[in-house]
Design a protein around this motif. Structure first.
Motif, mmCIF file in Angstrom:
data_model
loop_
_atom_site.group_PDB
_atom_site.id
_atom_site.type_symbol
_atom_site.label_atom_id
_atom_site.label_comp_id
_atom_site.label_asym_id
_atom_site.label_seq_id
_atom_site.Cartn_x
_atom_site.Cartn_y
_atom_site.Cartn_z
ATOM 1 N N LEU A 253 64.186 48.444 64.970
ATOM 2 C CA LEU A 253 62.933 47.965 64.405
ATOM 3 C C LEU A 253 62.437 46.765 65.199
ATOM 4 O O LEU A 253 63.198 45.818 65.451
ATOM 5 N N GLN A 254 61.205 46.789 65.583
ATOM 6 C CA GLN A 254 60.605 45.687 66.309
ATOM 7 C C GLN A 254 59.933 44.724 65.342
ATOM 8 O O GLN A 254 59.443 45.146 64.296
ATOM 9 N N PRO A 255 59.911 43.441 65.674
ATOM 10 C CA PRO A 255 59.290 42.467 64.762
ATOM 11 C C PRO A 255 57.788 42.676 64.665
ATOM 12 O O PRO A 255 57.137 43.083 65.641
ATOM 13 N N LEU A 256 57.243 42.426 63.486
ATOM 14 C CA LEU A 256 55.816 42.549 63.257
ATOM 15 C C LEU A 256 55.105 41.323 63.818
ATOM 16 O O LEU A 256 55.428 40.188 63.470
ATOM 17 N N LYS A 257 54.147 41.558 64.708
ATOM 18 C CA LYS A 257 53.431 40.464 65.350
ATOM 19 C C LYS A 257 52.088 40.244 64.654
ATOM 20 O O LYS A 257 51.318 41.175 64.480
ATOM 21 N N ILE A 258 51.840 39.006 64.251
ATOM 22 C CA ILE A 258 50.575 38.641 63.629
ATOM 23 C C ILE A 258 49.720 37.957 64.686
ATOM 24 O O ILE A 258 50.071 36.898 65.208
ATOM 25 N N LYS A 259 48.612 38.589 65.037
ATOM 26 C CA LYS A 259 47.756 38.067 66.095
ATOM 27 C C LYS A 259 46.908 36.883 65.631
ATOM 28 O O LYS A 259 46.782 35.886 66.318
ATOM 29 N N LYS A 260 46.325 36.978 64.419
ATOM 30 C CA LYS A 260 45.401 35.950 63.981
ATOM 31 C C LYS A 260 45.339 35.916 62.462
ATOM 32 O O LYS A 260 45.352 36.955 61.821
ATOM 33 N N LEU A 261 45.299 34.731 61.907
ATOM 34 C CA LEU A 261 45.142 34.550 60.468
ATOM 35 C C LEU A 261 43.714 34.106 60.191
ATOM 36 O O LEU A 261 43.232 33.118 60.750
ATOM 37 N N VAL A 262 43.044 34.849 59.331
ATOM 38 C CA VAL A 262 41.649 34.554 59.002
ATOM 39 C C VAL A 262 41.579 34.155 57.535
ATOM 40 O O VAL A 262 42.092 34.871 56.666
ATOM 41 N N PRO A 263 40.961 33.009 57.214
ATOM 42 C CA PRO A 263 40.846 32.615 55.803
ATOM 43 C C PRO A 263 39.936 33.567 55.042
ATOM 44 O O PRO A 263 39.118 34.267 55.618
ATOM 45 N N ASN A 264 40.092 33.566 53.716
ATOM 46 C CA ASN A 264 39.285 34.424 52.864
ATOM 47 C C ASN A 264 37.829 33.960 52.888
ATOM 48 O O ASN A 264 37.512 32.853 52.459
ATOM 49 N N PRO A 265 36.920 34.808 53.391
ATOM 50 C CA PRO A 265 35.514 34.352 53.476
ATOM 51 C C PRO A 265 34.820 34.313 52.120
ATOM 52 O O PRO A 265 33.791 33.675 51.972
ATOM 53 N N ASN A 266 35.370 35.002 51.133
ATOM 54 C CA ASN A 266 34.731 35.043 49.810
ATOM 55 C C ASN A 266 35.075 33.820 48.952
ATOM 56 O O ASN A 266 34.529 33.665 47.865
ATOM 57 N N LYS A 267 36.018 33.023 49.430
ATOM 58 C CA LYS A 267 36.405 31.842 48.657
ATOM 59 C C LYS A 267 35.311 30.779 48.750
ATOM 60 O O LYS A 267 34.870 30.403 49.838
ATOM 61 N N ILE A 268 34.858 30.318 47.602
ATOM 62 C CA ILE A 268 33.778 29.318 47.558
ATOM 63 C C ILE A 268 34.383 27.930 47.731
ATOM 64 O O ILE A 268 35.266 27.510 46.971
ATOM 65 N N LYS A 269 33.909 27.255 48.774
ATOM 66 C CA LYS A 269 34.417 25.907 49.033
ATOM 67 C C LYS A 269 33.484 24.874 48.399
ATOM 68 O O LYS A 269 32.277 24.906 48.602
ATOM 69 N N LYS A 270 34.094 24.012 47.641
ATOM 70 C CA LYS A 270 33.304 22.955 47.004
ATOM 71 C C LYS A 270 33.141 21.780 47.960
ATOM 72 O O LYS A 270 34.051 21.460 48.727
ATOM 73 N N PRO A 271 31.975 21.175 47.963
ATOM 74 C CA PRO A 271 31.782 20.023 48.864
ATOM 75 C C PRO A 271 32.667 18.843 48.444
ATOM 76 O O PRO A 271 32.978 18.662 47.264
ATOM 77 N N PRO A 272 33.098 18.063 49.415
ATOM 78 C CA PRO A 272 33.967 16.896 49.073
ATOM 79 C C PRO A 272 33.192 15.873 48.249
ATOM 80 O O PRO A 272 31.999 15.643 48.465
ATOM 81 N N ARG A 273 33.906 15.313 47.272
ATOM 82 C CA ARG A 273 33.277 14.312 46.407
ATOM 83 C C ARG A 273 33.229 12.957 47.122
ATOM 84 O O ARG A 273 34.188 12.540 47.769
ATOM 85 N N LYS A 274 32.076 12.309 46.983
ATOM 86 C CA LYS A 274 31.922 10.997 47.572
ATOM 87 C C LYS A 274 32.282 9.927 46.534
ATOM 88 O O LYS A 274 31.908 10.026 45.375
ATOM 89 N N LYS A 275 33.043 8.935 47.005
ATOM 90 C CA LYS A 275 33.439 7.843 46.087
ATOM 91 C C LYS A 275 32.226 6.939 45.811
ATOM 92 O O LYS A 275 31.495 6.572 46.716
ATOM 93 N N LYS A 276 32.042 6.656 44.544
ATOM 94 C CA LYS A 276 30.929 5.769 44.155
ATOM 95 C C LYS A 276 31.273 4.330 44.466
ATOM 96 O O LYS A 276 32.383 3.858 44.192
#
Length: 280
Positions: A253-276
């Motif tokens: 058995l040959q090892p499984l090669k992972i060429k590239k990891l791509v983040p989930n594009p459907n995940k909604i990223k919230k903007p960073p909160r600014k300190k008051k």
């Protein structure tokens, strides 16, 4: 200074994700060379010439712009040459295959061969070595082994068989179970085909062609021989499934090669909160 409530967030571009699986096994055809190659090509050539199967295509004429004088001369000549054209049209063969019933006994081309193997309709498969890239025909190795169909790679298959059938190239040629016109050729070629090496299939061409020495006889008709070929292959397939577990000691058995990891594009990223800032 940006007033409150007027700032807008830019939408990130959607990243297209394509999932792909890599197979740890590397499959290669066992090329048939030497005397076996010449025997297979000669057998196919003699059989196709004897049957006379060929595809006839109408030649395409290039349109050229003609001057007025050429057009007038052509009109005058056409009135005189009408009877000759009518005579030649009677001797011309109609475009298409000379015998459709014989053509249906063959699977020509990679796509047609793949569909026939999926339906388990082939008795024999021959692949040309000139296929580039090799990936075009490599998937037929596992598919042929799963259907217990003898398959091999023959050099110069395309340049030998394609002109006989009136085609430009043939990368894969399959013979169906109802091919009564090619029964003798199939019986002669199958013993020359080496066994396919697929770790999870136990397949030997010697067992699949045992009918050549036991079941076949000179008095049988071509249709009966074709049925015997199909029955013997299905019988060998049942024996293989009922046999003991496969010996996987030589499998690496040959090892499984992972060429590239791509983040989930459907995940909604919230903007960073600014300190008051503390009010002074």
């Amino acid at each position: 200074v940006v007033q409150q409530g007027t700032a807008t967030l830019r939408k990130a571009k959607k990243i297209t994700v394509k999932t792909s699986l890599d197979n740890p096994f590397v499959f290669q055809w066992k090329t048939i060379e030497g005397e076996d190659m010449h025997f297979i090509l000669q057998t196919l050539e003699e059989r196709i010439k004897h049957i006379g199967l060929k595809k006839i295509e109408t030649p395409r004429k290039k349109k050229r712009s003609l001057t007025k004088k050429q057009m007038e001369g052509k009109c005058d000549a056409s009135t005189k040459e009408l009877p000759k054209e009518e005579e030649t049209e009677g001797h011309r063969q109609k475009p298409g295959w000379t015998d459709i019933s014989i053509r249906r006994q063959l699977a020509i081309g990679v796509n047609e061969v793949t569909k026939a193997l999926e339906k388990d309709e082939l008795l024999l498969l021959l692949v040309c070595k000139s296929a580039k890239p090799a990936m075009i025909t490599s998937h037929l190795i596992q598919l042929s082994a799963s259907r217990a169909t003898p398959a091999g790679q023959v050099p110069r298959l395309s340049e030998t068989v394609a002109p006989l059938l009136g085609l430009t190239s043939i990368l894969a040629l399959g013979f169906k179970k109802q091919s009564d016109k090619f029964t003798e050729a199939i019986e002669a070629i199958i013993p020359k085909i080496p066994a396919l090496e697929v770790p999870w299939f136990q397949y030997r061409t010697e067992e699949s062609v045992a009918y050549a020495h036991t079941d076949s006889s000179e008095n049988q008709e071509p249709e009966q021989l074709a049925e015997a070929l199909g029955d013997e292959l299905t019988r060998q397939k049942r024996k293989r499934t009922e046999s003991n577990q496969l010996d996987l000691s030589n499998v690496i058995l040959q090892p499984l090669k992972i060429k590239k990891l791509v983040p989930n594009p459907n995940k909604i990223k919230k903007p960073p909160r600014k300190k008051k800032k503390a009010l002074s």
